[in-house]
Scaffold this motif. Structure first.
Motif, mmCIF file in Angstrom:
data_model
loop_
_atom_site.group_PDB
_atom_site.id
_atom_site.type_symbol
_atom_site.label_atom_id
_atom_site.label_comp_id
_atom_site.label_asym_id
_atom_site.label_seq_id
_atom_site.Cartn_x
_atom_site.Cartn_y
_atom_site.Cartn_z
ATOM 1 N N UNK A 3 0.937 -1.114 -0.156
ATOM 2 C CA UNK A 3 0.251 -0.189 -0.161
ATOM 3 C C UNK A 3 0.895 1.131 0.388
ATOM 4 N N UNK A 4 0.607 1.858 -1.230
ATOM 5 C CA UNK A 4 2.163 3.165 -1.277
ATOM 6 C C UNK A 4 1.093 4.716 -0.465
ATOM 7 N N UNK A 5 1.954 5.009 0.192
ATOM 8 C CA UNK A 5 1.530 6.140 0.907
ATOM 9 C C UNK A 5 0.253 6.368 1.309
ATOM 10 N N UNK A 6 0.148 5.633 2.670
ATOM 11 C CA UNK A 6 -1.202 4.979 3.521
ATOM 12 C C UNK A 6 -0.714 6.277 4.332
ATOM 13 N N UNK A 7 -2.630 6.525 4.221
ATOM 14 C CA UNK A 7 -2.903 7.869 5.130
ATOM 15 C C UNK A 7 -2.380 7.965 6.734
ATOM 16 N N UNK A 8 -1.773 9.104 6.431
ATOM 17 C CA UNK A 8 -1.278 9.304 7.738
ATOM 18 C C UNK A 8 -2.266 9.489 9.022
ATOM 19 N N UNK A 9 -2.092 8.793 10.575
ATOM 20 C CA UNK A 9 -2.668 8.620 11.588
ATOM 21 C C UNK A 9 -3.884 7.626 11.785
ATOM 22 N N UNK A 10 -3.523 6.260 10.059
ATOM 23 C CA UNK A 10 -3.653 5.216 10.534
ATOM 24 C C UNK A 10 -3.388 3.975 10.858
ATOM 25 N N UNK A 11 -3.896 3.192 11.625
ATOM 26 C CA UNK A 11 -2.930 1.694 12.186
ATOM 27 C C UNK A 11 -3.835 1.265 11.227
ATOM 28 N N UNK A 12 -4.795 0.185 11.195
ATOM 29 C CA UNK A 12 -5.311 -0.420 10.678
ATOM 30 C C UNK A 12 -6.193 -0.766 9.106
ATOM 31 N N UNK A 13 -5.636 -1.621 8.575
ATOM 32 C CA UNK A 13 -5.653 -1.742 7.442
ATOM 33 C C UNK A 13 -6.590 -2.949 7.075
ATOM 34 N N UNK A 14 -7.471 -2.926 5.859
ATOM 35 C CA UNK A 14 -8.566 -4.353 6.066
ATOM 36 C C UNK A 14 -8.536 -3.858 4.079
ATOM 37 N N UNK A 15 -7.807 -4.966 3.950
ATOM 38 C CA UNK A 15 -7.542 -5.377 2.709
ATOM 39 C C UNK A 15 -8.255 -6.535 2.229
ATOM 40 N N UNK A 16 -8.331 -6.085 0.588
ATOM 41 C CA UNK A 16 -9.613 -7.489 -0.463
ATOM 42 C C UNK A 16 -8.501 -7.471 -1.294
ATOM 43 N N UNK A 17 -8.427 -9.010 -1.192
ATOM 44 C CA UNK A 17 -7.556 -9.788 -2.529
ATOM 45 C C UNK A 17 -8.605 -10.710 -3.790
ATOM 46 N N UNK A 18 -8.640 -10.130 -4.419
ATOM 47 C CA UNK A 18 -9.725 -11.082 -5.688
ATOM 48 C C UNK A 18 -9.433 -11.636 -6.712
ATOM 49 N N UNK A 19 -9.519 -12.626 -6.752
ATOM 50 C CA UNK A 19 -9.490 -13.735 -8.513
ATOM 51 C C UNK A 19 -9.684 -12.747 -9.680
ATOM 52 N N UNK A 20 -9.359 -13.065 -10.584
ATOM 53 C CA UNK A 20 -10.581 -12.997 -11.721
ATOM 54 C C UNK A 20 -11.983 -13.707 -11.812
ATOM 55 N N UNK A 21 -11.899 -14.516 -11.289
ATOM 56 C CA UNK A 21 -13.668 -15.908 -11.122
ATOM 57 C C UNK A 21 -14.524 -14.493 -10.102
ATOM 58 N N UNK A 22 -13.616 -13.979 -9.950
ATOM 59 C CA UNK A 22 -15.030 -13.044 -8.522
ATOM 60 C C UNK A 22 -14.926 -13.856 -7.798
ATOM 61 N N UNK A 23 -13.228 -14.546 -6.909
ATOM 62 C CA UNK A 23 -13.944 -15.190 -5.265
ATOM 63 C C UNK A 23 -13.200 -14.476 -5.047
#
Length: 242
Positions: free
Chosen positions: A207-227
């Motif tokens: 994650x480039x240039x994350x938001x100042x003040x943030x401590x927790x990041x929720x990330x979604x990783x998706x495949x081309x199949x939609x999963x």
């Protein structure tokens, strides 16, 4: 044993059909959890938080239990306890949760990654799951790295493991990733592939240039199949201003 550890081990073992394997599995998992929690306490976390972080770093207990069940189905010959424990160690290595077998099970990249980067804030990661034929697992450690020019970057090492060595290495760059954070930021993540191994590959989510003040990041990783699968990165301190 911590009640959190006992609950996690119980959830894993629910997915294992071979009842004789459940006890050794629970013992091995508990040992890994206790070691991880002890390491977190040594970094200054209180016991309750350390136990919770250790459990979160192991990922989805049902996905892990399904992987263990595939390794030790009830139809295989009854192995000795020694062979069972060795098999579990190899599988846990492949999931990036313990020992690593060079050339066979993927080993997550070290932090910080990239020439000129320095790790300035440590953190932990949780989540993961199955996309297609691979189980994606975050490293126990994530963090905020800083380049020599001052740019910040969240780095999350990953491994992708398959129980079938004849499958090709997973294509990290074919996946899409996005994030939101607890400081109101959001955006896309980048992925790059690391080394290939017999049972999968390693990679890095950034994650480039994350938001100042943030401590927790929720990330979604998706495949081309939609999963899709999900990760959480929690930093020990807030992202400083750029």
């Amino acid at each position: 044993m911590s009640p959190l550890f006992a609950q996690f081990c119980e959830q894993v073992c629910l997915m294992i059909r071979w009842k004789a394997a459940r006890g050794p599995v629970a013992d091995e998992l508990a040992a890994h959890l206790e070691d991880h929690a002890a390491a977190l306490e040594a970094r200054g976390l209180d016991p309750e938080t350390a136990a919770r972080r250790a459990v979160e770093a192991m990922g989805d207990p049902y996905a892990l239990g399904a992987e263990l069940d595939r390794t030790h189905p009830p139809t295989v010959p009854r192995l000795s306890l020694i062979c069972l424990v060795l098999g579990l160690l190899v599988l846990l290595a492949g999931l990036g949760r313990g020992l690593h077998v060079a050339g066979v099970a993927p080993q997550a990249p070290e932090l910080p990654s990239g020439a000129g980067y320095t790790l300035v804030i440590e953190g932990s990661a949780a989540g993961g799951g199955i996309l297609g034929d691979y189980t994606f697992t975050p490293s126990r450690q994530a963090g905020l790295a800083q380049a020599w020019l001052g740019e910040y970057e969240i780095q999350l090492p990953l491994t992708a493991v398959s129980s079938r060595p004849w499958l090709p290495s997973p294509h990290f760059t074919a996946l899409a990733a996005s994030y939101t954070d607890d400081a109101g930021g959001s955006g896309s993540c980048s992925l790059w592939a690391g080394k290939s191994y017999l049972l999968g590959a390693s990679g890095m989510l950034l994650i480039a240039e994350p938001t100042p003040g943030a401590t927790e990041f929720s990330i979604t990783l998706s495949a081309p199949t939609g999963e899709s699968i999900f990760f959480t990165v929690t930093l020990d301190q807030e992202v400083p201003p750029s």
